[in-house]
Motif scaffolding. Structure first.
Motif, PDB file in Angstrom:
ATOM      1  N   ALA A  12     -41.577 -52.251   0.918  1.00  0.00           N
ATOM      2  CA  ALA A  12     -42.452 -51.518   1.843  1.00  0.00           C
ATOM      3  C   ALA A  12     -42.031 -51.732   3.300  1.00  0.00           C
ATOM      4  O   ALA A  12     -42.319 -50.903   4.157  1.00  0.00           O
ATOM      5  N   VAL A  13     -41.353 -52.820   3.569  1.00  0.00           N
ATOM      6  CA  VAL A  13     -40.835 -53.061   4.916  1.00  0.00           C
ATOM      7  C   VAL A  13     -39.414 -52.499   5.051  1.00  0.00           C
ATOM      8  O   VAL A  13     -39.085 -51.843   6.036  1.00  0.00           O
ATOM      9  N   LEU A  14     -38.567 -52.749   4.064  1.00  0.00           N
ATOM     10  CA  LEU A  14     -37.170 -52.358   4.159  1.00  0.00           C
ATOM     11  C   LEU A  14     -36.955 -50.841   4.193  1.00  0.00           C
ATOM     12  O   LEU A  14     -36.097 -50.360   4.950  1.00  0.00           O
ATOM     13  N   ILE A  15     -37.680 -50.092   3.415  1.00  0.00           N
ATOM     14  CA  ILE A  15     -37.466 -48.636   3.371  1.00  0.00           C
ATOM     15  C   ILE A  15     -37.760 -47.990   4.723  1.00  0.00           C
ATOM     16  O   ILE A  15     -36.921 -47.248   5.239  1.00  0.00           O
ATOM     17  N   PRO A  16     -38.925 -48.230   5.354  1.00  0.00           N
ATOM     18  CA  PRO A  16     -39.127 -47.628   6.681  1.00  0.00           C
ATOM     19  C   PRO A  16     -38.118 -48.110   7.727  1.00  0.00           C
ATOM     20  O   PRO A  16     -37.681 -47.330   8.570  1.00  0.00           O
ATOM     21  N   VAL A  17     -37.735 -49.384   7.668  1.00  0.00           N
ATOM     22  CA  VAL A  17     -36.751 -49.902   8.613  1.00  0.00           C
ATOM     23  C   VAL A  17     -35.423 -49.170   8.437  1.00  0.00           C
ATOM     24  O   VAL A  17     -34.781 -48.777   9.422  1.00  0.00           O
ATOM     25  N   CYS A  18     -35.005 -48.955   7.215  1.00  0.00           N
ATOM     26  CA  CYS A  18     -33.753 -48.227   6.956  1.00  0.00           C
ATOM     27  C   CYS A  18     -33.841 -46.786   7.439  1.00  0.00           C
ATOM     28  O   CYS A  18     -32.898 -46.276   8.047  1.00  0.00           O
ATOM     29  N   ILE A  19     -34.944 -46.124   7.182  1.00  0.00           N
ATOM     30  CA  ILE A  19     -35.113 -44.731   7.608  1.00  0.00           C
ATOM     31  C   ILE A  19     -35.069 -44.637   9.128  1.00  0.00           C
ATOM     32  O   ILE A  19     -34.370 -43.790   9.695  1.00  0.00           O
ATOM     33  N   ARG A  25     -29.712 -43.741  14.717  1.00  0.00           N
ATOM     34  CA  ARG A  25     -28.258 -43.641  14.846  1.00  0.00           C
ATOM     35  C   ARG A  25     -27.801 -42.191  14.829  1.00  0.00           C
ATOM     36  O   ARG A  25     -26.777 -41.851  15.411  1.00  0.00           O
ATOM     37  N   GLN A  26     -28.552 -41.312  14.172  1.00  0.00           N
ATOM     38  CA  GLN A  26     -28.193 -39.907  14.095  1.00  0.00           C
ATOM     39  C   GLN A  26     -28.647 -39.133  15.318  1.00  0.00           C
ATOM     40  O   GLN A  26     -28.048 -38.123  15.683  1.00  0.00           O
ATOM     41  N   LEU A  27     -29.666 -39.599  16.001  1.00  0.00           N
ATOM     42  CA  LEU A  27     -30.284 -38.879  17.118  1.00  0.00           C
ATOM     43  C   LEU A  27     -29.299 -38.465  18.215  1.00  0.00           C
ATOM     44  O   LEU A  27     -29.312 -37.301  18.626  1.00  0.00           O
ATOM     45  N   PRO A  28     -28.407 -39.335  18.703  1.00  0.00           N
ATOM     46  CA  PRO A  28     -27.484 -38.895  19.756  1.00  0.00           C
ATOM     47  C   PRO A  28     -26.579 -37.737  19.325  1.00  0.00           C
ATOM     48  O   PRO A  28     -26.245 -36.873  20.119  1.00  0.00           O
TER      49      PRO A  28
END
Length: 110
Positions: A12-19, A25-28
């Motif tokens: 529950a912590v790792l999945i949102p952190v990964c997303i 990283r994709q935003l720029p």
């Protein structure tokens, strides 16, 4: 695992952190088309390499105050590197030659 921590809690912590990490990283890259021909990118493309090199040189010189040879030998190494770059206009020659010159100056006791 610590007491009271279960695998679903970790996921529950790792999945949102990964997303969030992937999206940030994709935003720029989503703005590249809009920024490609802008005046700002042209100015940054010309000024950033020089600015980065100035910051690196200042950081290096000030960090050498207590090292063997101190700031004078470091400045001489920077001058030799600059002279090699002006003479040969080859990055690898200036970096390797400047490093070798600095190391020789320090080890010869200047």
């Amino acid at each position: 695992m610590p007491d009271g921590v279960t695998a679903p809690m970790i996921w529950a912590v790792l999945i949102p952190v990964c997303i969030v990490t992937v999206l940030l990283r994709q935003l720029p890259f989503s703005f590249i088309k809009q920024l490609r021909n802008s005046d700002l990118m042209g100015v940054l493309g010309r000024m950033m390499p020089v600015g980065v090199m100035v910051v690196l040189v200042v950081y290096t010189v000030t960090g050498q105050a207590s090292s063997p040879g101190g700031i004078p030998v470091t400045l001489l190494g920077v001058a030799i590197t600059l002279a090699l770059h002006i003479a040969f206009k080859r990055t690898e020659v200036s970096i390797i030659g400047g490093t070798l010159a600095y190391m020789a100056l320090v080890n010869l006791g200047f």
